[in-house]
Write a protein that holds these residues in place. Structure first.
Motif, PDB file in Angstrom:
ATOM      1  N   ASP A   1       0.814  -1.228   0.000  1.00 44.88           N
ATOM      2  CA  ASP A   1       0.000   0.000   0.000  1.00 44.88           C
ATOM      3  C   ASP A   1       0.838   1.265   0.000  1.00 44.88           C
ATOM      4  O   ASP A   1       0.436   2.290   0.554  1.00 44.88           O
ATOM      5  CB  ASP A   1      -0.928   0.047   1.224  1.00 44.88           C
ATOM      6  CG  ASP A   1      -2.057  -0.955   1.091  1.00 44.88           C
ATOM      7  OD1 ASP A   1      -2.434  -1.259  -0.056  1.00 44.88           O
ATOM      8  OD2 ASP A   1      -2.536  -1.441   2.124  1.00 44.88           O
ATOM      9  N   SER A   2       1.992   1.208  -0.603  1.00 48.67           N
ATOM     10  CA  SER A   2       2.858   2.387  -0.610  1.00 48.67           C
ATOM     11  C   SER A   2       3.573   2.483  -1.955  1.00 48.67           C
ATOM     12  O   SER A   2       4.776   2.346  -2.049  1.00 48.67           O
ATOM     13  CB  SER A   2       3.871   2.285   0.536  1.00 48.67           C
ATOM     14  OG  SER A   2       4.695   3.432   0.561  1.00 48.67           O
ATOM     15  N   PHE A   3       2.772   2.741  -2.996  1.00 49.66           N
ATOM     16  CA  PHE A   3       3.316   2.753  -4.355  1.00 49.66           C
ATOM     17  C   PHE A   3       4.102   4.027  -4.662  1.00 49.66           C
ATOM     18  O   PHE A   3       4.768   4.125  -5.678  1.00 49.66           O
ATOM     19  CB  PHE A   3       2.189   2.581  -5.372  1.00 49.66           C
ATOM     20  CG  PHE A   3       1.404   1.315  -5.159  1.00 49.66           C
ATOM     21  CD1 PHE A   3       1.994   0.082  -5.396  1.00 49.66           C
ATOM     22  CD2 PHE A   3       0.083   1.362  -4.707  1.00 49.66           C
ATOM     23  CE1 PHE A   3       1.277  -1.089  -5.199  1.00 49.66           C
ATOM     24  CE2 PHE A   3      -0.635   0.196  -4.510  1.00 49.66           C
ATOM     25  CZ  PHE A   3      -0.037  -1.034  -4.750  1.00 49.66           C
ATOM     26  N   PHE A   4       3.977   5.029  -3.805  1.00 48.21           N
ATOM     27  CA  PHE A   4       4.634   6.313  -4.082  1.00 48.21           C
ATOM     28  C   PHE A   4       5.724   6.637  -3.056  1.00 48.21           C
ATOM     29  O   PHE A   4       6.053   7.790  -2.837  1.00 48.21           O
ATOM     30  CB  PHE A   4       3.578   7.420  -4.167  1.00 48.21           C
ATOM     31  CG  PHE A   4       2.515   7.104  -5.183  1.00 48.21           C
ATOM     32  CD1 PHE A   4       2.788   7.233  -6.541  1.00 48.21           C
ATOM     33  CD2 PHE A   4       1.270   6.616  -4.791  1.00 48.21           C
ATOM     34  CE1 PHE A   4       1.831   6.910  -7.486  1.00 48.21           C
ATOM     35  CE2 PHE A   4       0.302   6.287  -5.737  1.00 48.21           C
ATOM     36  CZ  PHE A   4       0.584   6.430  -7.085  1.00 48.21           C
ATOM     37  N   GLY A   5       6.241   5.582  -2.426  1.00 46.69           N
ATOM     38  CA  GLY A   5       7.385   5.760  -1.535  1.00 46.69           C
ATOM     39  C   GLY A   5       7.065   6.351  -0.178  1.00 46.69           C
ATOM     40  O   GLY A   5       7.979   6.714   0.571  1.00 46.69           O
ATOM     41  N   GLU A   6       5.775   6.445   0.180  1.00 46.56           N
ATOM     42  CA  GLU A   6       5.401   7.070   1.447  1.00 46.56           C
ATOM     43  C   GLU A   6       6.067   6.358   2.626  1.00 46.56           C
ATOM     44  O   GLU A   6       6.686   6.996   3.480  1.00 46.56           O
ATOM     45  CB  GLU A   6       3.881   7.035   1.652  1.00 46.56           C
ATOM     46  CG  GLU A   6       3.055   7.692   0.545  1.00 46.56           C
ATOM     47  CD  GLU A   6       2.636   6.716  -0.541  1.00 46.56           C
ATOM     48  OE1 GLU A   6       3.340   5.694  -0.750  1.00 46.56           O
ATOM     49  OE2 GLU A   6       1.598   6.961  -1.202  1.00 46.56           O
ATOM     50  N   LYS A   7       5.946   5.022   2.662  1.00 51.14           N
ATOM     51  CA  LYS A   7       6.440   4.287   3.825  1.00 51.14           C
ATOM     52  C   LYS A   7       7.968   4.272   3.902  1.00 51.14           C
ATOM     53  O   LYS A   7       8.535   4.111   4.970  1.00 51.14           O
ATOM     54  CB  LYS A   7       5.907   2.854   3.825  1.00 51.14           C
ATOM     55  CG  LYS A   7       4.403   2.759   4.110  1.00 51.14           C
ATOM     56  CD  LYS A   7       3.980   1.298   4.122  1.00 51.14           C
ATOM     57  CE  LYS A   7       2.504   1.132   4.430  1.00 51.14           C
ATOM     58  NZ  LYS A   7       2.111  -0.290   4.315  1.00 51.14           N
ATOM     59  N   LEU A   8       8.615   4.410   2.744  1.00 45.99           N
ATOM     60  CA  LEU A   8      10.075   4.459   2.749  1.00 45.99           C
ATOM     61  C   LEU A   8      10.582   5.877   3.026  1.00 45.99           C
ATOM     62  O   LEU A   8      11.790   6.113   3.101  1.00 45.99           O
ATOM     63  CB  LEU A   8      10.630   3.965   1.407  1.00 45.99           C
ATOM     64  CG  LEU A   8      10.687   2.450   1.217  1.00 45.99           C
ATOM     65  CD1 LEU A   8      10.893   2.099  -0.255  1.00 45.99           C
ATOM     66  CD2 LEU A   8      11.804   1.829   2.057  1.00 45.99           C
ATOM     67  N   GLY A   9       9.651   6.818   3.138  1.00 47.56           N
ATOM     68  CA  GLY A   9      10.035   8.202   3.424  1.00 47.56           C
ATOM     69  C   GLY A   9      10.664   8.918   2.247  1.00 47.56           C
ATOM     70  O   GLY A   9      11.432   9.858   2.414  1.00 47.56           O
ATOM     71  N   ILE A  10      10.340   8.476   1.022  1.00 44.51           N
ATOM     72  CA  ILE A  10      10.973   9.103  -0.144  1.00 44.51           C
ATOM     73  C   ILE A  10       9.948   9.715  -1.096  1.00 44.51           C
ATOM     74  O   ILE A  10      10.279  10.069  -2.226  1.00 44.51           O
ATOM     75  CB  ILE A  10      11.848   8.085  -0.925  1.00 44.51           C
ATOM     76  CG1 ILE A  10      11.033   6.838  -1.299  1.00 44.51           C
ATOM     77  CG2 ILE A  10      13.074   7.688  -0.106  1.00 44.51           C
ATOM     78  CD1 ILE A  10      11.785   5.861  -2.184  1.00 44.51           C
ATOM     79  N   ALA A  11       8.691   9.834  -0.648  1.00 40.44           N
ATOM     80  CA  ALA A  11       7.659  10.399  -1.522  1.00 40.44           C
ATOM     81  C   ALA A  11       8.035  11.819  -1.924  1.00 40.44           C
ATOM     82  O   ALA A  11       8.449  12.621  -1.088  1.00 40.44           O
ATOM     83  CB  ALA A  11       6.313  10.392  -0.793  1.00 40.44           C
ATOM     84  N   GLN A  12       7.951  12.114  -3.217  1.00 35.02           N
ATOM     85  CA  GLN A  12       8.177  13.466  -3.715  1.00 35.02           C
ATOM     86  C   GLN A  12       7.559  13.573  -5.096  1.00 35.02           C
ATOM     87  O   GLN A  12       7.245  12.577  -5.723  1.00 35.02           O
ATOM     88  CB  GLN A  12       9.665  13.796  -3.767  1.00 35.02           C
ATOM     89  CG  GLN A  12      10.516  12.773  -4.487  1.00 35.02           C
ATOM     90  CD  GLN A  12      11.996  13.128  -4.453  1.00 35.02           C
ATOM     91  OE1 GLN A  12      12.429  14.022  -5.149  1.00 35.02           O
ATOM     92  NE2 GLN A  12      12.760  12.440  -3.633  1.00 35.02           N
ATOM     93  N   SER A  13       7.363  14.820  -5.558  1.00 35.92           N
ATOM     94  CA  SER A  13       6.638  15.024  -6.796  1.00 35.92           C
ATOM     95  C   SER A  13       7.053  16.358  -7.421  1.00 35.92           C
ATOM     96  O   SER A  13       7.472  17.253  -6.694  1.00 35.92           O
ATOM     97  CB  SER A  13       5.131  15.039  -6.474  1.00 35.92           C
ATOM     98  OG  SER A  13       4.393  15.060  -7.667  1.00 35.92           O
ATOM     99  N   ASP A  14       6.983  16.477  -8.753  1.00 37.04           N
ATOM    100  CA  ASP A  14       7.171  17.804  -9.354  1.00 37.04           C
ATOM    101  C   ASP A  14       6.144  18.013 -10.458  1.00 37.04           C
ATOM    102  O   ASP A  14       5.409  17.105 -10.818  1.00 37.04           O
ATOM    103  CB  ASP A  14       8.615  18.007  -9.838  1.00 37.04           C
ATOM    104  CG  ASP A  14       8.964  17.191 -11.075  1.00 37.04           C
ATOM    105  OD1 ASP A  14       8.034  16.719 -11.768  1.00 37.04           O
ATOM    106  OD2 ASP A  14      10.161  17.002 -11.344  1.00 37.04           O
TER     107      ASP A  14
END
Ligand SMILES: [Zn+2]
Length: 470
Positions: free
Chosen positions: A312-325
């Motif tokens: 349930d963490s396809f956008f890196g949320e749980k790894l603490g690397i979520a970011q976007s531009d």
């Protein structure tokens, strides 16, 4: 006089399909067991490269094979060079095909085969485009090279070796994703996480995880996962629980007892690793189920790693690397390969794609910090920096104009998460072959390309080659 590229390409339809059928019959999956000098990625890939280069030679082109890493087919005169870069290697077929993946078949106007869309179909379309430009007799002031790579689906070693020895084109495109045109691509990081896994004894009513495996490639969502459990627990109860889980989550799978083990198998839905949320990751679901069982300490730590950082963490949320531009959108994480076996070790392979202005080093540090407490060490297997060509660059403007002229559709440049060969060219963009709104089947079962689309793409490529090289 206006040259009718589409009408000219139509005349070559049968020949194009004939050669594409031959090319797609070659199982050009990377195979180190048959690698040798001149065939660094195995016999089948070398055969596919030879097929294309022989075709070029027969049609009177200048060709070159760069030690089996890549090759090119060249036409035209002049100092400057235009590149068209396609690849001949394919990902493994996976299961569930309607017709055999390496016996191409046309049904309802669709050409089915592994590689039809990614990237043998487009490679053949580009070849016929170059051939049409040659046969048209229209004068060129630049040379054009159709460069044929053979390691795109794995590590791009082909491009590394090829461009160490051969000229970098002054500009170019790769037919390996979508029309109208992709000018920006995310950065890509493949990480291997590995650690030891000591043998453990059964104790009390807990289960020993004696094997866990899923996936074949980091850039694909695993479509199957399997786990093997040993122990003296209540097998009947566990099987019931498993059936419940499958039913509740509408997942296919089964449990089977054999040789003192209980084997659990789960089916997912494969998808390209750049859109991990669009598939159904069998490994994630199996870990989710196993995580609620009383498991041995080592096994449960492996399962917890998957649950705590990936599920349930396809956008890196749980790894603490979520970011976007604003150009390329959010970072994505795909857990593509998992292996666990006491006495052997534990592994996972992650495919991370980050926005064009993302920070590669920071991402790797974050992952590293988190997984060490799970007994895992991070190794970077591959990194491709993001690609971004200014929308006002003549390359972008020319290709978009050609597309608009031939399709009558307005065309704007796009950004994607997939790493295409475009970034091997400097500058390079991705141009087709998939038309807007049409189904993407790359890396999936029943991969196909519409024959009409293939001919249309080939006609667009022909004009594009001419306009860039005239
Ligand atoms: Zn491709």
């Amino acid at each position: 006089m206006r040259f009718d590229w589409q009408a000219e390409m139509e005349k070559r339809r049968e020949s194009l399909i004939h050669h594409l059928t031959q090319l797609c019959a070659i199982e050009s999956i990377r195979d180190e067991s048959t690698a040798r000098e001149g065939a660094p990625f195995g016999e089948a890939i070398a055969t596919a490269l030879d097929y294309m280069l022989d075709l070029g030679k027969t049609d009177g082109f200048e060709t070159k094979n760069v030690d089996g890493y890549a090759g090119h087919i060249q036409y035209g005169e002049g100092e400057e060079l235009v590149g068209v870069l396609a690849h001949l290697d394919v990902v493994p077929a996976g299961d569930g095909w309607t017709s055999p993946p390496f016996s191409p078949e046309i049904r309802d106007g669709k050409f089915y085969a592994r590689g039809a869309q990614d990237d043998k179909g487009p490679a053949m379309a580009a070849y016929f485009a170059l051939k049409l430009v040659k046969e048209s007799g229209l004068p060129l002031s630049r040379r054009v090279r159709l460069i044929l790579g053979t390691d795109e689906e794995s590590q791009w070693k082909d491009m590394k070796v090829y461009f160490e020895r051969e000229q970098m084109p002054d500009m170019g495109f790769t037919p390996d994703a979508d029309f109208p045109l992709i000018h920006a691509e995310k950065g890509l990081i493949d990480l291997t996480l590995s650690g030891s896994a000591p043998q453990v004894e059964t104790s009390g009513d807990s289960w020993v995880l004696s094997r866990f495996e899923a996936g074949q490639r980091p850039n694909m969502v695993p479509d199957a996962a399997g786990a093997r459990l040993a122990g003296d627990g209540d097998v009947f109860e566990l099987k019931e629980r498993y059936q419940d889980y499958l039913l509740t989550h509408r997942i296919r799978g089964y449990a089977e007892e054999a040789d003192d083990y209980l084997t659990l198998v789960m089916e997912g839905v494969s998808h390209h690793g750049s859109e991990p949320d669009q598939g159904l990751n069998a490994a994630y679901h199996l870990a989710e189920f196993l995580g609620d069982l009383p498991l041995d300490e080592v096994g449960s730590r492996y399962v917890a790693f998957i649950r705590n950082y990936l599920v349930d963490s396809f956008f890196g949320e749980k790894l603490g690397i979520a970011q976007s531009d604003d150009i390329t959108g959010p970072l994505t994480v795909n857990g593509g390969v998992f292996r666990y076996e006491p006495g052997e070790g534990q592994w996972a392979q992650l495919n991370i794609r980050y926005p064009v202005d993302g920070d590669h080093d920071w991402i790797c540090r974050q992952v590293d910090e988190r997984v060490t407490s799970y007994g895992l060490t991070v190794t970077e297997v591959d990194h491709k920096a993001p690609n971004h060509v200014d929308p006002d660059h003549p390359l972008v403007k020319t290709l978009l104009r050609v597309y608009e002229e031939q399709t009558g559709q307005p065309a704007k440049p796009m950004a994607i998460g997939g790493a295409t060969y475009a970034r091997a060219l400097k500058p390079g963009v991705c141009f087709g072959p998939l038309f807007p709104g049409h189904e993407e089947r790359a890396h999936q079962k029943d991969e196909y390309i519409r024959v009409d689309d293939l001919i249309r793409a080939a006609a667009i490529y022909a004009q594009a080659i001419y306009e860039l090289a005239k």
